[in-house]
Design an enzyme around this catalytic site. Structure first.
Site, PDB file in Angstrom:
ATOM      1  N   GLY A   1     -12.894  25.511  51.283  1.00 26.67           N
ATOM      2  CA  GLY A   1     -12.173  24.730  50.725  1.00 26.67           C
ATOM      3  C   GLY A   1     -12.046  23.971  49.552  1.00 26.67           C
ATOM      4  O   GLY A   1     -11.779  22.518  49.918  1.00 26.67           O
ATOM      5  N   THR A   2     -12.917  24.169  48.804  1.00 25.46           N
ATOM      6  CA  THR A   2     -12.637  23.428  47.427  1.00 25.46           C
ATOM      7  C   THR A   2     -11.741  24.483  46.394  1.00 25.46           C
ATOM      8  O   THR A   2     -12.494  25.676  46.286  1.00 25.46           O
ATOM      9  CB  THR A   2     -14.162  23.117  47.481  1.00 25.46           C
ATOM     10  OG1 THR A   2     -13.871  22.193  45.468  1.00 25.46           O
ATOM     11  CG2 THR A   2     -14.974  23.618  47.006  1.00 25.46           C
TER      12      THR A   2
ATOM     13  N   HIS B   1     -17.933  12.080  45.767  1.00 26.03           N
ATOM     14  CA  HIS B   1     -16.791  11.591  45.011  1.00 26.03           C
ATOM     15  C   HIS B   1     -16.602  10.268  45.558  1.00 26.03           C
ATOM     16  O   HIS B   1     -15.367   9.188  45.257  1.00 26.03           O
ATOM     17  CB  HIS B   1     -15.757  12.515  45.064  1.00 26.03           C
ATOM     18  CG  HIS B   1     -15.963  13.562  43.822  1.00 26.03           C
ATOM     19  ND1 HIS B   1     -15.276  14.774  44.039  1.00 26.03           N
ATOM     20  CD2 HIS B   1     -16.525  13.438  42.834  1.00 26.03           C
ATOM     21  CE1 HIS B   1     -15.863  15.464  43.226  1.00 26.03           C
ATOM     22  NE2 HIS B   1     -16.198  14.938  42.459  1.00 26.03           N
TER      23      HIS B   1
HETATM   24  C1  BJW Z   1      -8.769  25.992  53.142  1.00 20.83           C
HETATM   25  C2  BJW Z   1      -7.820  25.295  53.798  1.00 20.83           C
HETATM   26  C3  BJW Z   1      -8.209  25.299  54.932  1.00 20.83           C
HETATM   27  C4  BJW Z   1      -6.708  24.359  52.046  1.00 20.83           C
HETATM   28  N1  BJW Z   1      -9.419  25.795  55.459  1.00 20.83           N
HETATM   29  N2  BJW Z   1      -9.737  26.170  53.134  1.00 20.83           N
HETATM   30  C5  BJW Z   1     -12.850  20.259  30.912  1.00 20.83           C
HETATM   31  C6  BJW Z   1     -13.298  20.841  31.741  1.00 20.83           C
HETATM   32  C7  BJW Z   1     -14.067  21.211  32.017  1.00 20.83           C
HETATM   33  C8  BJW Z   1     -14.536  19.697  33.120  1.00 20.83           C
HETATM   34  C9  BJW Z   1     -13.886  18.751  32.475  1.00 20.83           C
HETATM   35  C10 BJW Z   1     -13.045  18.928  31.474  1.00 20.83           C
HETATM   36  N3  BJW Z   1     -12.047  17.675  31.338  1.00 20.83           N
HETATM   37  C11 BJW Z   1     -12.371  16.502  31.724  1.00 20.83           C
HETATM   38  C12 BJW Z   1     -13.809  17.429  33.371  1.00 20.83           C
HETATM   39  C13 BJW Z   1     -14.748  16.813  33.919  1.00 20.83           C
HETATM   40  C14 BJW Z   1     -13.966  16.245  34.890  1.00 20.83           C
HETATM   41  C15 BJW Z   1     -13.145  17.381  35.746  1.00 20.83           C
HETATM   42  O1  BJW Z   1     -14.069  18.948  36.290  1.00 20.83           O
HETATM   43  N4  BJW Z   1     -12.040  17.989  35.233  1.00 20.83           N
HETATM   44  C16 BJW Z   1     -10.733  18.675  35.854  1.00 20.83           C
HETATM   45  C17 BJW Z   1      -9.712  19.026  36.305  1.00 20.83           C
HETATM   46  C18 BJW Z   1     -10.878  19.948  34.387  1.00 20.83           C
HETATM   47  N5  BJW Z   1     -13.972  15.839  35.797  1.00 20.83           N
HETATM   48  C19 BJW Z   1     -14.359  14.906  35.899  1.00 20.83           C
HETATM   49  O2  BJW Z   1     -14.756  14.181  35.079  1.00 20.83           O
HETATM   50  C20 BJW Z   1     -16.331  14.324  37.503  1.00 20.83           C
HETATM   51  N6  BJW Z   1     -16.822  13.481  36.533  1.00 20.83           N
HETATM   52  C21 BJW Z   1     -17.220  13.919  35.479  1.00 20.83           C
HETATM   53  O3  BJW Z   1     -17.527  15.650  34.942  1.00 20.83           O
HETATM   54  O4  BJW Z   1     -19.241  13.532  34.595  1.00 20.83           O
HETATM   55  C22 BJW Z   1     -19.859  13.973  33.490  1.00 20.83           C
HETATM   56  C23 BJW Z   1     -20.819  14.842  34.046  1.00 20.83           C
HETATM   57  C24 BJW Z   1     -21.081  15.823  34.068  1.00 20.83           C
HETATM   58  C25 BJW Z   1     -21.760  16.636  34.302  1.00 20.83           C
HETATM   59  C26 BJW Z   1     -22.816  15.915  35.734  1.00 20.83           C
HETATM   60  C27 BJW Z   1     -22.440  14.866  35.571  1.00 20.83           C
HETATM   61  C28 BJW Z   1     -21.355  14.471  35.188  1.00 20.83           C
HETATM   62  C29 BJW Z   1     -15.601  13.202  37.707  1.00 20.83           C
HETATM   63  C30 BJW Z   1     -14.924  14.439  39.038  1.00 20.83           C
HETATM   64  C31 BJW Z   1     -14.099  12.975  40.061  1.00 20.83           C
HETATM   65  C32 BJW Z   1     -13.028  13.400  41.332  1.00 20.83           C
HETATM   66  N7  BJW Z   1     -12.567  12.604  41.989  1.00 20.83           N
HETATM   67  C33 BJW Z   1     -11.059  13.160  42.960  1.00 20.83           C
HETATM   68  C34 BJW Z   1     -10.762  11.775  43.204  1.00 20.83           C
HETATM   69  C35 BJW Z   1     -10.832  11.523  44.004  1.00 20.83           C
HETATM   70  C36 BJW Z   1      -9.994  10.243  44.366  1.00 20.83           C
HETATM   71  C37 BJW Z   1      -8.660  10.393  45.187  1.00 20.83           C
HETATM   72  O5  BJW Z   1      -8.709  10.763  47.176  1.00 20.83           O
HETATM   73  O6  BJW Z   1      -7.707   9.657  44.867  1.00 20.83           O
HETATM   74  O7  BJW Z   1     -11.884  13.541  43.801  1.00 20.83           O
HETATM   75  S1  BJW Z   1     -10.520  14.379  42.034  1.00 20.83           S
HETATM   76  C38 BJW Z   1      -9.881  15.870  43.427  1.00 20.83           C
HETATM   77  O8  BJW Z   1     -10.825  17.003  43.015  1.00 20.83           O
HETATM   78  C39 BJW Z   1     -10.977  15.150  44.366  1.00 20.83           C
HETATM   79  C40 BJW Z   1     -11.585  15.588  45.258  1.00 20.83           C
HETATM   80  O9  BJW Z   1     -12.534  15.730  46.170  1.00 20.83           O
HETATM   81  C41 BJW Z   1     -11.379  16.513  43.949  1.00 20.83           C
HETATM   82  C42 BJW Z   1     -11.667  18.391  44.339  1.00 20.83           C
HETATM   83  O10 BJW Z   1     -10.304  19.481  44.841  1.00 20.83           O
HETATM   84  P1  BJW Z   1     -10.473  20.272  46.254  1.00 20.83           P
HETATM   85  O11 BJW Z   1     -11.572  19.364  47.466  1.00 20.83           O
HETATM   86  O12 BJW Z   1     -11.526  21.227  45.786  1.00 20.83           O
HETATM   87  O13 BJW Z   1      -9.386  19.792  46.345  1.00 20.83           O
HETATM   88  P2  BJW Z   1      -8.070  21.123  45.863  1.00 20.83           P
HETATM   89  O14 BJW Z   1      -6.989  20.242  46.571  1.00 20.83           O
HETATM   90  O15 BJW Z   1      -7.918  20.858  44.549  1.00 20.83           O
HETATM   91  O16 BJW Z   1      -8.630  22.673  46.517  1.00 20.83           O
HETATM   92  C43 BJW Z   1      -8.400  22.510  48.531  1.00 20.83           C
HETATM   93  C44 BJW Z   1      -9.020  24.229  48.991  1.00 20.83           C
HETATM   94  O17 BJW Z   1      -8.612  24.241  49.797  1.00 20.83           O
HETATM   95  C45 BJW Z   1      -7.965  25.386  47.978  1.00 20.83           C
HETATM   96  O18 BJW Z   1      -8.682  26.043  47.181  1.00 20.83           O
HETATM   97  C46 BJW Z   1      -7.392  25.386  48.970  1.00 20.83           C
HETATM   98  O19 BJW Z   1      -6.938  26.782  49.309  1.00 20.83           O
HETATM   99  C47 BJW Z   1      -8.869  25.117  50.361  1.00 20.83           C
HETATM  100  N8  BJW Z   1      -7.869  25.141  51.712  1.00 20.83           N
HETATM  101  N9  BJW Z   1      -6.651  24.601  53.628  1.00 20.83           N
HETATM  102  C48 BJW Z   1      -9.922  26.038  54.404  1.00 20.83           C
HETATM  103  N10 BJW Z   1      -7.489  25.100  56.062  1.00 20.83           N
END
Ligand code: BJW
Length: 245
Positions: A179-180, A108
């Site tokens: 952690g995702t 990302h």
């Molecule tokens: C702990 C802990 C501790 C806490 N110990 N654990 C409808 C259906 C399906 C998909 C889509 C849809 N509509 C649109 C889409 C696609 C979209 C998507 O998935 N959207 C969903 C929200 C529905 N995806 C995209 O647009 C991506 N591109 C794409 O799909 O292109 C087409 C393609 C398809 C197939 C192949 C190739 C290409 C792009 C996604 C870009 C994400 N960007 C971000 C923003 C970064 C910018 C910023 O920093 O501001 O990236 S979004 C944000 O979420 C960030 C993260 O990397 C990402 C994931 O979040 P993450 O890391 O999981 O964090 P959290 O907060 O959600 O979870 C934290 C976890 O940690 C929790 O579970 C806690 O319990 C745990 N935790 N403390 C262990 N101490």
């Protein structure tokens, strides 16, 4: 024998370092609406807001340090002699690097990089940045002014290294997710790919994630506590999962 270990990390691994996770009860990221700061449309509407948002996140990196979970992954990579250890991270911070991991793919993007935005007439090159990005900055490659943007994959944009990741998953012998929340694709789909390849899958989280059904094992608690113990045992038993679970 277990050779190649594939690790997917998310915001939860950096939470204990003091970087907030994304999905909170308020639905806001650092007090901003997701659509405003993490979509190409938000950037078109208000580039200054988005640039300042990532300038602040970049500057905040100086205030945080890798925690025991980042260090455990670096230790695993350094001491694992049977094959490869690859960290595929969704995180844009540099804590894996600072902990000592070498084999990392930032799918990302990275806060410490900027790119020359093709959709704004730029050349597409990517450069390091350690200071604030300014609207008057010029691209070090093509020289254009105003085309540099944060090197972050926003919603609707193609994540980076997808071909390499597909290859790495196909050659993996163990998939570990840390952690995702498992709600953002395509990263959330990696576990089902691993499952199709019939390799063992383990998740580390505070609680079962949205994709828990695909994991063979779940280890719940703070990654800074659970992961170092797991890595030590994995190294001690040389990857014999029967001894681990
Ligand atoms: C702990 C802990 C501790 C806490 N110990 N654990 C409808 C259906 C399906 C998909 C889509 C849809 N509509 C649109 C889409 C696609 C979209 C998507 O998935 N959207 C969903 C929200 C529905 N995806 C995209 O647009 C991506 N591109 C794409 O799909 O292109 C087409 C393609 C398809 C197939 C192949 C190739 C290409 C792009 C996604 C870009 C994400 N960007 C971000 C923003 C970064 C910018 C910023 O920093 O501001 O990236 S979004 C944000 O979420 C960030 C993260 O990397 C990402 C994931 O979040 P993450 O890391 O999981 O964090 P959290 O907060 O959600 O979870 C934290 C976890 O940690 C929790 O579970 C806690 O319990 C745990 N935790 N403390 C262990 N101490």
């Amino acid at each position: 024998m277990l050779k190649n270990i594939v690790i997917l990390t998310g915001a939860g691994i950096s939470a204990e370092s003091g970087i907030p996770v994304f999905r909170s009860e308020t639905g806001l990221w650092e007090n901003h609406n997701v659509d405003d700061v993490a979509t190409p449309e938000g950037y078109e509407r208000d580039p200054d807001l988005v640039r300042n948002f990532y300038n602040t996140l970049r500057s905040n990196l100086k205030k945080v340090e890798p925690n025991p979970a980042h260090k455990a992954l670096a230790k695993l990579e350094e001491n694992w002699k049977n094959g490869t250890v690859t960290v595929i991270t969704q995180n844009i911070d540099d804590l894996h690097e600072r902990a000592g991991s070498k084999n990392i793919l930032h799918m990302h993007g990275e806060l410490l990089k900027q790119s020359c935005y093709v959709l704004h007439g730029g050349c597409g090159d990517v450069f390091e940045i350690h200071t604030d990005q300014k609207p008057t900055d010029c691209c070090p490659h093509c020289g254009k002014m105003g085309t540099l943007r944060p090197h972050i994959v926003w919603f609707g944009e193609m994540p980076l290294y997808m071909d390499e990741i597909a290859q790495i998953l196909s050659e993996g012998d163990l998939f570990i997710s840390i952690g995702t929340s498992g709600v953002v694709y395509p990263a959330a789909g990696f576990v089902s790919t691993a499952h199709r390849y019939n390799i063992p899958t383990v998740e580390f989280n505070l609680e079962p994630s949205a994709t828990k059904g695909f994991f063979d094992y779940g280890i719940y608690g703070k990654a800074g506590t659970t992961l170092p113990k797991f890595v030590d045992r994995l190294l001690e038993c040389n990857g014999d999962l029967n001894q681990l679970f």
